[in-house]
Design a protein around this motif. Structure first.
Motif, PDB file in Angstrom:
ATOM      1  N   ARG A 188       0.832  -1.201   0.000  1.00 59.24           N
ATOM      2  CA  ARG A 188       0.000   0.000   0.000  1.00 59.24           C
ATOM      3  C   ARG A 188       0.869   1.254   0.000  1.00 59.24           C
ATOM      4  NH1 ARG A 188      -3.240  -2.795   4.225  1.00 59.24           N
ATOM      5  NH2 ARG A 188      -5.001  -3.789   3.167  1.00 59.24           N
ATOM      6  N   ASP A 229      -2.169  -4.546  -0.383  1.00 53.06           N
ATOM      7  CA  ASP A 229      -3.398  -4.779  -1.140  1.00 53.06           C
ATOM      8  C   ASP A 229      -3.255  -6.104  -1.866  1.00 53.06           C
ATOM      9  OD1 ASP A 229      -4.860  -2.490  -0.536  1.00 53.06           O
ATOM     10  OD2 ASP A 229      -3.941  -1.310  -2.135  1.00 53.06           O
ATOM     11  N   THR A 238      -5.949   3.098  -6.273  1.00 56.24           N
ATOM     12  CA  THR A 238      -7.132   2.242  -6.344  1.00 56.24           C
ATOM     13  C   THR A 238      -8.149   2.779  -7.340  1.00 56.24           C
ATOM     14  OG1 THR A 238      -6.825   1.515  -4.050  1.00 56.24           O
ATOM     15  CG2 THR A 238      -9.023   1.249  -5.007  1.00 56.24           C
TER      16      THR A 238
END
Length: 318
Positions: free
Chosen positions: A146, A171, A282
């Motif tokens: 991340r 992630d 994201t």
């Protein structure tokens, strides 16, 4: 896409027909469009016989190839390649063939690269392809660190990034790729537990159905516990009417299409630019997936995006 040597595209052929149909001489129209009168008459004949469909490109492959290497000799070439891993220069003298002919045979059977062959067994492990969309779906999970607020080491440098990224965690990018079309679907989750994997498969199946792949027959995964033992995973497979298949141990090439997609995912999304927050990265995933599926040319599909193979499952791209 027109033949690379064609003077006219399909649009140009329609213009030709419209101009001649308006009453202009064929010779005049052919001259201004840079083609011969014979070519102009050819397209006019096809249009009169078949309508608009007659203006589309046709395969230039001959109906027969009498001088093609016999199938039995091609089989011998393939056997020497897979059993002894010999190249064209060594196979040629054994069978009494020119090396160039051997190379063409190997290319035709997709054996021209040794990297596509499993050395111990001679099995082709790359460039295989299922015949129809949904016949096989490849699934894998990619773990990705991340990004702390303000950016990680790529933005701040190794020393600064090492301090800020402590305890940020990872992630887990779950991805599914259709073997025939290369259509891809990905989601980001905080783990790779059985329940997470099962829920992802349900949503991936819904995505594929929305794109036109209404049936999933088999799902190929690695040997992670969630796929081997997870009851939630097995229940979703049963609901979809699909069978599960595991890769050979220590052979990630078996799941090569999704492994290659993971590399593209990193190059063209995760590492494509500097992100200052994890949420920013994201949010960029959806745009990447749309571009990959609908616009990005794919070398294995003749330069076409994956969605074209869903819309035209019988089409051949080589």
């Amino acid at each position: 896409m027109s033949h690379r040597n064609a003077r006219l595209t399909v649009h140009g052929r329609r213009l030709l027909v419209e101009r001649v149909a308006s009453g202009r001489p064929v010779a005049h129209v052919a001259a201004e469009m840079g083609i011969s009168r014979a070519t102009a008459h050819k397209w006019l004949r096809r249009w009169r016989a078949e309508g608009g469909a007659g203006l589309a490109d046709r395969s230039s492959r001959p109906l027969t190839t009498p001088h093609r290497t016999p199938a039995s000799i091609e089989a011998d070439v393939c056997r020497l390649r897979t059993d002894r891993k010999l190249g064209p220069a060594r196979i040629g003298p054994i069978l009494g063939l020119p090396a160039s002919t051997v190379h063409r045979v190997l290319t035709r059977h997709r054996l021209n690269r040794l990297s596509w062959i499993d050395r111990p067994t001679g099995t082709v492990i790359r460039r295989y392809e299922r015949d129809r969309p949904g016949e096989l779906i490849h699934i894998d999970v990619k773990k990705l660190g991340r990004i702390p607020d303000g950016g990680g080491h790529k933005a701040l440098g190794r020393q600064a990034g090492r301090v800020t990224r402590n305890n940020m965690g990872y992630d887990y990018i779950h991805s599914a790729v259709d073997d025939h079309s290369r259509l891809a679907y990905s989601e980001i989750h905080p783990d790779e537990k059985a329940a997470t994997c099962a829920a992802f498969l349900t949503r991936a199946a819904a995505f594929f159905a929305e794109m036109g792949i209404t049936r999933i027959e088999r799902v190929l995964t690695d040997n992670a516990w969630a796929y081997r033992k997870g009851l939630a995973w097995k229940n979703v497979l049963a609901e979809l009417g699909a069978s599960g298949k595991l890769t050979r141990a220590y052979r990630p090439q078996t799941n090569g299409k999704v492994e290659r997609f993971n590399r593209t995912l990193l190059e063209e999304w995760a590492y494509q630019r500097l992100y200052t927050t994890n949420d920013e990265r994201t949010a960029a995933l959806a745009d990447f997936l749309h571009t990959y599926n609908h616009h990005r040319s794919h070398t294995a599909l003749g330069g076409q995006p994956p969605i074209t193979r869903v819309n035209n499952p019988a089409g051949q791209y080589s």
